[in-house]
Scaffold this motif. Structure first.
Motif, PDB file in Angstrom:
ATOM      1  N   SER A  75      20.959  34.217  78.279  1.00  0.00           N
ATOM      2  CA  SER A  75      22.086  33.520  78.911  1.00  0.00           C
ATOM      3  C   SER A  75      22.644  34.321  80.079  1.00  0.00           C
ATOM      4  N   ILE A  76      22.715  35.647  79.915  1.00  0.00           N
ATOM      5  CA  ILE A  76      23.205  36.488  81.009  1.00  0.00           C
ATOM      6  C   ILE A  76      22.227  36.475  82.173  1.00  0.00           C
ATOM      7  N   MET A  77      20.932  36.490  81.874  1.00  0.00           N
ATOM      8  CA  MET A  77      19.940  36.387  82.934  1.00  0.00           C
ATOM      9  C   MET A  77      20.066  35.060  83.677  1.00  0.00           C
ATOM     10  N   SER A  78      20.320  33.993  82.934  1.00  0.00           N
ATOM     11  CA  SER A  78      20.531  32.690  83.573  1.00  0.00           C
ATOM     12  C   SER A  78      21.777  32.690  84.435  1.00  0.00           C
ATOM     13  N   LEU A  79      22.826  33.357  83.966  1.00  0.00           N
ATOM     14  CA  LEU A  79      24.041  33.463  84.772  1.00  0.00           C
ATOM     15  C   LEU A  79      23.788  34.263  86.042  1.00  0.00           C
ATOM     16  N   ALA A  80      22.965  35.315  85.940  1.00  0.00           N
ATOM     17  CA  ALA A  80      22.627  36.101  87.125  1.00  0.00           C
ATOM     18  C   ALA A  80      21.768  35.320  88.098  1.00  0.00           C
ATOM     19  N   ALA A  81      20.993  34.355  87.593  1.00  0.00           N
ATOM     20  CA  ALA A  81      20.134  33.531  88.448  1.00  0.00           C
ATOM     21  C   ALA A  81      20.812  32.233  88.866  1.00  0.00           C
ATOM     22  N   CYS A  82      22.124  32.133  88.664  1.00  0.00           N
ATOM     23  CA  CYS A  82      22.916  30.963  89.072  1.00  0.00           C
ATOM     24  C   CYS A  82      22.497  29.691  88.334  1.00  0.00           C
ATOM     25  N   LYS A  83      22.011  29.826  87.107  1.00  0.00           N
ATOM     26  CA  LYS A  83      21.642  28.665  86.304  1.00  0.00           C
ATOM     27  C   LYS A  83      22.558  28.499  85.103  1.00  0.00           C
TER      28      LYS A  83
ATOM     29  N   THR B  52      31.372  27.331  75.413  1.00  0.00           N
ATOM     30  CA  THR B  52      32.106  26.388  74.551  1.00  0.00           C
ATOM     31  C   THR B  52      33.248  27.038  73.789  1.00  0.00           C
ATOM     32  N   ASP B  53      33.527  28.305  74.026  1.00  0.00           N
ATOM     33  CA  ASP B  53      34.611  28.950  73.297  1.00  0.00           C
ATOM     34  C   ASP B  53      35.954  28.371  73.750  1.00  0.00           C
ATOM     35  N   LYS B  54      36.861  28.205  72.799  1.00  0.00           N
ATOM     36  CA  LYS B  54      38.137  27.567  73.095  1.00  0.00           C
ATOM     37  C   LYS B  54      39.145  28.513  73.738  1.00  0.00           C
ATOM     38  N   ASN B  55      38.957  29.807  73.586  1.00  0.00           N
ATOM     39  CA  ASN B  55      39.895  30.768  74.160  1.00  0.00           C
ATOM     40  C   ASN B  55      39.575  30.933  75.649  1.00  0.00           C
ATOM     41  N   LYS B  56      40.342  30.279  76.505  1.00  0.00           N
ATOM     42  CA  LYS B  56      40.049  30.270  77.925  1.00  0.00           C
ATOM     43  C   LYS B  56      40.361  31.601  78.591  1.00  0.00           C
ATOM     44  N   VAL B  57      41.253  32.402  78.026  1.00  0.00           N
ATOM     45  CA  VAL B  57      41.631  33.666  78.665  1.00  0.00           C
ATOM     46  C   VAL B  57      40.456  34.634  78.675  1.00  0.00           C
ATOM     47  N   LYS B  58      39.894  34.891  77.485  1.00  0.00           N
ATOM     48  CA  LYS B  58      38.767  35.831  77.444  1.00  0.00           C
ATOM     49  C   LYS B  58      37.533  35.250  78.135  1.00  0.00           C
TER      50      LYS B  58
ATOM     51  N   ILE C  22      34.636  35.924  85.366  1.00  0.00           N
ATOM     52  CA  ILE C  22      35.037  36.436  86.684  1.00  0.00           C
ATOM     53  C   ILE C  22      34.605  37.890  86.855  1.00  0.00           C
ATOM     54  N   SER C  23      34.757  38.705  85.822  1.00  0.00           N
ATOM     55  CA  SER C  23      34.345  40.108  85.934  1.00  0.00           C
ATOM     56  C   SER C  23      32.837  40.224  86.133  1.00  0.00           C
ATOM     57  N   PHE C  24      32.072  39.356  85.485  1.00  0.00           N
ATOM     58  CA  PHE C  24      30.619  39.384  85.678  1.00  0.00           C
ATOM     59  C   PHE C  24      30.249  39.048  87.124  1.00  0.00           C
TER      60      PHE C  24
END
Length: 651
Positions: free
Chosen positions: A466-474, A481-487, A493-495
């Motif tokens: 999943s992190i690799m997909s995030l790095a590849a803009c996918k 799906t986590d309900k806690n929007k703050v974390k 954003i930090s990633f």
């Protein structure tokens, strides 16, 4: 020996030159560019042959064969209770498992599609011959599709765990007095299970099962079915009533093998139903198609010819690589990236050849067994060897295509790009290590934060993907799906800030741009002669066409290839040929033949006359030029007397 015969290369000399010449591609000279073009065309042929050979085990027929079975067994609607349009993925409990087995699986084995009403119709083919003579048993009962035969009756097998391996809770001891632990090799039950004997993988010829939840080792307890629909219904209902699929069951596998007569394809079907210790069922299915014949035993003679040419070229290139290794040493040889790709691709090609031979003999041994028995024969090892051959072919064809990059250094831009990558390889390795550490840190963090509620982070491998997909803009922010929007927002954003802004946009681009500026300012490249070679080729082709149609040669002005200019070539001699010619020239001088006085004087006068002629040819033009300058000087001084008027001073 004439001069032409002395300069003509023998076959031995040509082989020696091919084995010992450098593999470096140069376009700075006409000879080097011509050799590079020839090597490129030869390698293109090699790539085409490799593509055909490596893709033989993955044909379009295999895909549609698997897809047809998936449509009938996995994608078909199932009439569950409270869900008349259920799917294979909706099998979440034991009751639905039995519904699927009775309504879908047994109906598929009994009716299927294209089953002829006339039993004799399965023997009717366009060539009016029967392909069923090689198999044992009654083909009418075993025919599912028109031309598909069951290789032995289907079967169910399950793997269980022993009871009493985990402590029971006193609160639930009255309702659930026994506790069943998760699956492990040591916890697997090997005692009798409702009269069924435990079977090991070695006895059954099976391989370990990679399920969704765990790896399973052991064949387990086996229940064989028959070819008769009514008998199979009675067997399944008896298993259901006796709770054969119980709480200590961790996985149930429904498996059968098909053989398609017309295409010689083998199909291994495995339907897996995993039950964890906390309950529920997780279904999965695998459909694997295998070719019965190898590339050397197929009926298509063109594929056999392609395979023979491919492996002959592999042997030829391997001999050259061995000669280079003996000349420069393996350590220095393997330091080059493209030498590494060549070594890997040729080694994997030989491994693929071995796998083809092993595949042929193993499959034929299984088919020989099917002539003598009608029992289920496991094809798990054949499937395993097919997967290994697929991985080998995939890596080999990747390395072969990567090798084409060596021929693309044809201009200054490509040369600078190559040198930039070579110069910054150490920095890029360090950057990659830093990037992997950060990605691993975010994967572990995502596993801890979202692993309980999000399937993309439920395990370390899924989290890393999943992190690799995030790095590849996918990967989108909304997909978390986590309900806690703050974390979730802080994580996302930090990633983006750390990976994209700091690493990719600044560190990586900074390394490449610094190396590019340094190399582009200092590198010196020679003008490529590739266009000259291409122009010469088309000129020769035009002259050949002109000769064929006009019945005469095209007149062209001869070009001095030794003169400095675009047509110049670099002369290259084989060291053995040069030393041989030198020895032949020095032999008469070192060992002069004895001459009589009558023979010596004429030969001596002949040599003197040749030297005088050469001296005259060298000195006379210089003397004429000096006299012309001297007479011109006398005329400028007003002196009309001309010296040596009898000489021809015209230059």
């Amino acid at each position: 020996m004439s001069e032409l015969q002395a300069l003509r290369l023998s076959v031995k000399d040509r082989i020696y030159l091919w084995l010992h010449r450098s593999k470096e591609i140069k376009y700075s000279t006409v000879r080097g560019a011509r050799r590079a073009v020839v090597d490129f065309l030869v390698y293109i042929i090699f790539v085409a042959l490799a593509s055909v050979v490596t893709q033989m085990n993955n044909t379009k027929n295999m895909y549609y064969y698997n897809n047809a079975l998936q449509s009938l067994l996995v994608k078909r609607a199932i009439n569950f209770e409270y869900n008349p349009n259920g799917k294979f993925e909706d099998i979440h409990n034991i009751d639905r498992f039995w519904v699927y087995t009775l309504d879908v699986l047994l109906n598929f084995l009994e009716k299927g599609d294209f089953r002829p009403n006339d039993p004799a119709a399965i023997y009717t083919f366009p060539n009016e011959t029967s392909f069923y003579d090689e198999l044992y048993g009654n083909m009418v009962e075993r025919n599912i599709y028109h031309g598909n035969v069951l290789l032995g009756p289907p079967r169910l097998r399950q793997i269980c765990v022993r009871d009493g391996l985990c402590p029971t809770n006193p609160v639930f001891s009255k309702k659930s007095p026994t506790c069943y632990a998760p699956y492990s090799w040591s916890a697997e039950s090997r005692a009798n299970h409702q009269g069924y004997q435990w079977v090991s993988m070695a006895e059954d010829g099976a391989t370990p099962i990679n399920g969704i939840l765990d790896w399973y080792f052991g064949a387990g307890f086996i229940q064989r079915l028959t070819y008769n629909y009514r008998e199979n219904v009675e067997i399944i209902k008896n298993l259901r009533d006796n709770e054969w699929f119980s709480r200590n069951t961790r996985i149930v596998i429904i498996e059968f093998n098909l053989y398609h007569i017309m295409t010689d394809l083998l199909e291994i079907v495995k339907l897996r139903f995993e039950q964890p210790s906390f309950g529920g069922i997780f279904p999965s299915a695998t459909f694997t198609a295998l070719r019965r014949h190898s590339i050397f035993t197929t009926s298509d003679w063109s594929l056999q010819a392609v395979a023979c040419c491919y492996f002959l070229m592999v042997i030829m290139f391997t001999v050259r690589e061995i000669a280079i290794i003996f000349r420069i040493g393996f350590k220095k040889y393997i330091h080059s990236f493209f030498n590494f790709t060549d070594f890997t691709s040729y080694l994997l090609s030989f491994m693929s050849l071995v796998m083809q031979v092993v595949h042929h003999f193993y499959i034929e041994s299984l088919m020989q067994k099917k002539k003598q028995t009608d029992q289920y024969i496991s094809l798990d090892w054949a499937c395993f060897m097919g997967n290994v051959a697929t991985y080998i072919n995939g890596i080999a064809i990747f390395m072969i295509w990567i090798r084409l990059l060596t021929f693309l250094i044809i201009n200054r831009t490509m040369t600078v790009f190559k040198k930039v990558l070579l110069r910054s390889v150490n920095e890029l390795i360090g950057f990659t290590v830093v990037l992997l550490i950060i990605l691993m840190a975010y994967a572990e963090c995502g596993l801890v934060l979202f692993g309980v509620n999000d399937v993309k982070f439920c395990s370390l491998s899924d989290s890393l993907i999943s992190i690799m997909s995030l790095a590849a803009c996918k990967f989108a922010y909304e997909e978390i799906t986590d309900k806690n929007k703050v974390k979730t927002r802080i994580y996302y954003i930090s990633f983006v800030l750390i990976v994209y802004v700091l690493l990719v946009l600044h560190a990586c681009l900074g390394i490449l741009l610094a190396a590019y500026d340094e190399i582009s300012a200092t590198v010196k490249t020679k003008k490529s002669k590739l266009t000259i070679v291409i122009r010469m080729f088309f000129i020769s082709l035009y002259d050949l066409i002109y000769l064929v149609f006009c019945r005469k040669r095209k007149f062209r002005q001869k070009v001095d290839i030794d003169e400095e200019g675009e047509w110049e070539v670099d002369h290259h001699f084989i060291p053995q040929m040069v030393s041989s010619l030198t020895a032949k020239r020095k032999h008469p001088i070192d060992n002069p033949a004895p001459l009589t006085p009558d023979m010596y004087l004429p030969l001596r006068m002949k040599r003197v006359s040749k030297r005088l002629i050469i001296l005259e040819e060298v000195i006379l033009p210089v003397l004429k030029r000096l006299l012309r300058y001297y007479n011109q000087l006398r005329r400028e001084q007003g002196l009309n007397e001309i010296l040596f008027e009898q000489l021809d001073l015209t230059i």
